[in-house]
Design a protein around this motif. Sequence first.
Motif, PDB file in Angstrom:
ATOM      1  N   SER A   1      -6.224  -1.082  10.817  1.00 42.38           N
ATOM      2  CA  SER A   1      -5.202  -0.168  10.269  1.00 42.38           C
ATOM      3  C   SER A   1      -5.214   1.141  11.028  1.00 42.38           C
ATOM      4  O   SER A   1      -4.164   1.699  11.359  1.00 42.38           O
ATOM      5  CB  SER A   1      -5.478   0.129   8.795  1.00 42.38           C
TER       6      SER A   1
ATOM      7  N   LEU B   1       2.172  -1.507  12.234  1.00 40.10           N
ATOM      8  CA  LEU B   1       2.083  -1.834  10.805  1.00 40.10           C
ATOM      9  C   LEU B   1       3.193  -1.180   9.983  1.00 40.10           C
ATOM     10  O   LEU B   1       3.406  -1.536   8.831  1.00 40.10           O
ATOM     11  CB  LEU B   1       0.723  -1.395  10.249  1.00 40.10           C
ATOM     12  N   GLY B   2       3.882  -0.223  10.570  1.00 41.49           N
ATOM     13  CA  GLY B   2       4.900   0.508   9.814  1.00 41.49           C
ATOM     14  C   GLY B   2       6.314   0.038  10.074  1.00 41.49           C
ATOM     15  O   GLY B   2       7.251   0.528   9.447  1.00 41.49           O
TER      16      GLY B   2
ATOM     17  N   VAL C   1      -5.386  -4.876   2.450  1.00 41.38           N
ATOM     18  CA  VAL C   1      -6.008  -3.714   3.103  1.00 41.38           C
ATOM     19  C   VAL C   1      -5.095  -3.113   4.168  1.00 41.38           C
ATOM     20  O   VAL C   1      -4.991  -1.898   4.286  1.00 41.38           O
ATOM     21  CB  VAL C   1      -7.373  -4.107   3.731  1.00 41.38           C
ATOM     22  N   MET C   2      -4.417  -3.968   4.906  1.00 37.60           N
ATOM     23  CA  MET C   2      -3.684  -3.445   6.069  1.00 37.60           C
ATOM     24  C   MET C   2      -2.271  -2.957   5.765  1.00 37.60           C
ATOM     25  O   MET C   2      -1.805  -1.994   6.386  1.00 37.60           O
ATOM     26  CB  MET C   2      -3.639  -4.497   7.175  1.00 37.60           C
ATOM     27  N   THR C   3      -1.569  -3.622   4.854  1.00 35.65           N
ATOM     28  CA  THR C   3      -0.156  -3.240   4.659  1.00 35.65           C
ATOM     29  C   THR C   3       0.276  -3.156   3.195  1.00 35.65           C
ATOM     30  O   THR C   3       1.369  -2.678   2.916  1.00 35.65           O
ATOM     31  CB  THR C   3       0.777  -4.260   5.341  1.00 35.65           C
ATOM     32  N   HIS C   4      -0.510  -3.655   2.280  1.00 38.87           N
ATOM     33  CA  HIS C   4      -0.101  -3.731   0.863  1.00 38.87           C
ATOM     34  C   HIS C   4       1.223  -4.486   0.701  1.00 38.87           C
ATOM     35  O   HIS C   4       1.991  -4.207  -0.215  1.00 38.87           O
ATOM     36  CB  HIS C   4       0.018  -2.337   0.249  1.00 38.87           C
TER      37      HIS C   4
ATOM     38  N   GLY D   1       3.772  -4.218   2.576  1.00 38.27           N
ATOM     39  CA  GLY D   1       4.883  -3.441   3.122  1.00 38.27           C
ATOM     40  C   GLY D   1       4.938  -3.526   4.624  1.00 38.27           C
ATOM     41  O   GLY D   1       4.185  -4.297   5.233  1.00 38.27           O
ATOM     42  N   PRO D   2       5.774  -2.776   5.284  1.00 36.18           N
ATOM     43  CA  PRO D   2       6.740  -1.892   4.641  1.00 36.18           C
ATOM     44  C   PRO D   2       7.913  -2.666   4.048  1.00 36.18           C
ATOM     45  O   PRO D   2       8.394  -3.605   4.679  1.00 36.18           O
ATOM     46  CB  PRO D   2       7.212  -1.009   5.808  1.00 36.18           C
ATOM     47  N   ALA D   3       8.271  -2.269   2.837  1.00 32.35           N
ATOM     48  CA  ALA D   3       9.426  -2.858   2.145  1.00 32.35           C
ATOM     49  C   ALA D   3       9.343  -4.383   2.097  1.00 32.35           C
ATOM     50  O   ALA D   3      10.284  -5.075   2.463  1.00 32.35           O
ATOM     51  CB  ALA D   3      10.712  -2.404   2.819  1.00 32.35           C
ATOM     52  N   ASN D   4       8.185  -4.887   1.647  1.00 30.43           N
ATOM     53  CA  ASN D   4       7.955  -6.329   1.467  1.00 30.43           C
ATOM     54  C   ASN D   4       7.942  -7.125   2.772  1.00 30.43           C
ATOM     55  O   ASN D   4       7.997  -8.356   2.732  1.00 30.43           O
ATOM     56  CB  ASN D   4       8.992  -6.948   0.514  1.00 30.43           C
TER      57      ASN D   4
ATOM     58  N   LYS E   1       1.730   4.099   3.538  1.00 29.71           N
ATOM     59  CA  LYS E   1       1.293   2.721   3.764  1.00 29.71           C
ATOM     60  C   LYS E   1       0.582   2.155   2.543  1.00 29.71           C
ATOM     61  O   LYS E   1       0.756   1.004   2.197  1.00 29.71           O
ATOM     62  CB  LYS E   1       0.391   2.632   4.999  1.00 29.71           C
TER      63      LYS E   1
ATOM     64  N   LEU F   1       4.982   5.614   7.631  1.00 35.41           N
ATOM     65  CA  LEU F   1       4.845   4.256   7.093  1.00 35.41           C
ATOM     66  C   LEU F   1       3.571   3.564   7.565  1.00 35.41           C
ATOM     67  O   LEU F   1       3.239   2.488   7.075  1.00 35.41           O
ATOM     68  CB  LEU F   1       6.055   3.410   7.480  1.00 35.41           C
ATOM     69  N   SER F   2       2.872   4.159   8.518  1.00 33.28           N
ATOM     70  CA  SER F   2       1.677   3.467   8.995  1.00 33.28           C
ATOM     71  C   SER F   2       0.390   4.229   8.693  1.00 33.28           C
ATOM     72  O   SER F   2      -0.682   3.833   9.144  1.00 33.28           O
ATOM     73  CB  SER F   2       1.784   3.153  10.497  1.00 33.28           C
TER      74      SER F   2
ATOM     75  N   GLN G   1      10.469   3.002   0.862  1.00 33.02           N
ATOM     76  CA  GLN G   1      10.168   2.481   2.202  1.00 33.02           C
ATOM     77  C   GLN G   1      11.446   2.094   2.948  1.00 33.02           C
ATOM     78  O   GLN G   1      11.582   2.348   4.145  1.00 33.02           O
ATOM     79  CB  GLN G   1       9.206   1.293   2.099  1.00 33.02           C
TER      80      GLN G   1
END
Lengths: 292, 481
Positions: free
Chosen positions: A119, A145-146, A230-233, A235-238, B223, B283-284, B431
Amino acid sequence: MLRTKRFTPYLFVAPMWALLLFVFGYPIVQIFNFSTRRIRGATGPFIGLENYRQIFTDDIFILSVKHNAMLLLAVPILIVIALVIAVFLYERVTGWRFYRFLFFVPYVIAIPVIGHVFSNLLSLNGAVNELLRSIGLGVLALDWLGSEKVALWTLMGVIIWREAGFGIVLFLARLLSLNEELLDAGKIDGANWLQRLWYIIVPELMGVIEFYAVICVITMAAWVFGFVFVMTHGGPANATQVMELYIWKYAFRIQLPGIASAVAVILFLITLAAMVPLFYLRYKDEGTEASA
Amino acid sequence: MTNPKNRSVSRRDFMKLTAAGVAAAGVGSVLAACGAQPAPTEAPAATQAATAAPTEAPKAGETLKCWWWGEQEAPGVENWINETVAMFKEETGHTIETTLQDTGVVISEFQTASAANSAPDIQFVWNGVYQMEAAWLGYFEPLDGLIDAKMLEDASPTCMNQYEGKTYSTAWYSCGIACAYNKEMFDKAGLDPEKAPETFEELMDTCDKLKSLDVIPMSAGMKDTFWSEWYHGHALSPNLDTPADALKLYAGEGLDWRDPRYYDVWTKLGEIWNAGNINDDMLSIDLYPAIDLFGTGKAAMTWLVVPLLNAQKEMLGGEIMGVFPYPMSGQGKLNNWPVLDTNGWGISAQSEKKDIAVEFLKFMQRPERITAVWDSSKALPTTKSWPGGEVIKDPWWLDVWEKYIHGPTAQYVPDMMPGLFWSDANLVNAQKTITGELSPEECGENAYQVVQKWREQSPDMLEKYALWAESMEKVWNEKYV
């Protein structure tokens, strides 16, 4: 010859069966039961298949199934990577013992640790992108990841990085017990490296490959929660929502364990569907070997 | 003759030994479990007695379980907990066994334990629906009648812990939300360091000027999802007339998310993001690292909660931090009201030692203990009668206390949000606003659809939400209208 009554052996195995039924059977039955109820706290009213109707009309559930299906693309990649590296190690490249250790290390690191480290490395202004920018490859510095477009693929890359280690060790162990005369015969007959791999090694390893493939399928369908959480929950936005996270969300965040149970039932059936063909093939193979 | 000591253990012997061991362990556990069960006729009587006579002197030397959370948010409160428990033991002889919970399980763990009939006696609670859902299942004991009405009123600064005239928790420390700004950066950018922006337009202008310093105007990290909730708390209240309006929106009772006044939450988020006023890696990165961008001088403003003020103030190294309510320029009567929230304590309905649990809750409300919360963590207590004006010597903190705790405050509305709305509307809309996938109108439509889905999935909650809104509106009107 020792004579026993017909049911005596069953009596001996009965305690183990009772234990297995209690440990595995009872929770499975309860999950099926919960999936037909609107659970609040410990129980709730029977609502038939309403929970199933809810999830099949939920776009986010459909999306999560799609993401699990996309993660299955990692299975052939994992098999190929693990096989090729295992063969290289088997051929005793210089320092192969060290490499074997190196490739297996990711597999023994806890998933939350891996998730946390990656992350940080993969954030938009993290070490990976800073490195890319510093060597003039800023165009490749994505929001790993975002961004909705790449987050799932990034996740898949991290999963492959970790899970390949198990395949490598598994294949290498089988290779080390291989009859080397087969490979020598192949060499004498003029088979090149790729031919030996395809016509000798792969068929010899087929049983282990099948096993590893099933393990990978189960991993991608029902064992990626730790990475995603852990890394993204999700997301973003499913964009990285998967079935396990969907179950967690309904069980603990939304507090509707009935819907979580319905998804768990579906996941259970999918996993079963992946396992049954393997067991069938194994059973068939064993039958053929016995008759031969 | 074979020496028995030298005899090798066969597989059959091994299996026998293992079976015998497992059986012994199993029988032992079963016997222990049977022995641990109270006689069926005793338990209700004990519970009844405990409920009926809370003021009777409790038996000395009892042990109670207490699950709590807070050190993660207000560093220092763990010392307060340990100190309070030790003092309580010294005074009463009772032991309180404390367990610090993980953030991820605060909501679910108590409910799961209650469903399994093994809840702790005393439970830390987040405000609003986080406690109410458990209270509606009968897992929390109403405190009316157990705790003196005056003390209960004093220890309930928000009305989100009340339902149908009953109060389910006592307050602990404030966790209202605020924005912080760096006065030095304001000064360098040619802004008045003593004047924070008061309207949304002023905020945007301020951000523009701060960009000339080559700093991030406002820092945020989404995030790990939590920021979206905080932002919602900042941005929705200013468009509401009473906190009960939020309940009506979340439950789809009379108010509609498709009204531009309500989806303004995401309209303004889009505007501030599209103007480049928030860090590009929002977002990250996670919430707390983003807040630290402010403390380390990389950002000029940030959104945070009151218990984090002290840590950020210390990171900045002095009095250069200012605090202000997020200026939404809303259309509601709550526009520009500071937002207050409080964490608190409830008693499990399953506790067989409610009398002692009540004593412990009262013990925590002693003026000396309330002041100790402030001393140990710089988290501001919310108990109404606490004389913050006398205790707080630092004018900076006194100003924060007067603005955010002591004066009129709005409720932290995300505490009333159903879980489904939290994940599928609040988080997803925030998001997708950042990724540009949803317009504000589409966010409003998505929020409306999520509410309809929630109504279908939770028909048993509709009446409860309606009653809750009704009782909250009544309490609010009595207080402020």
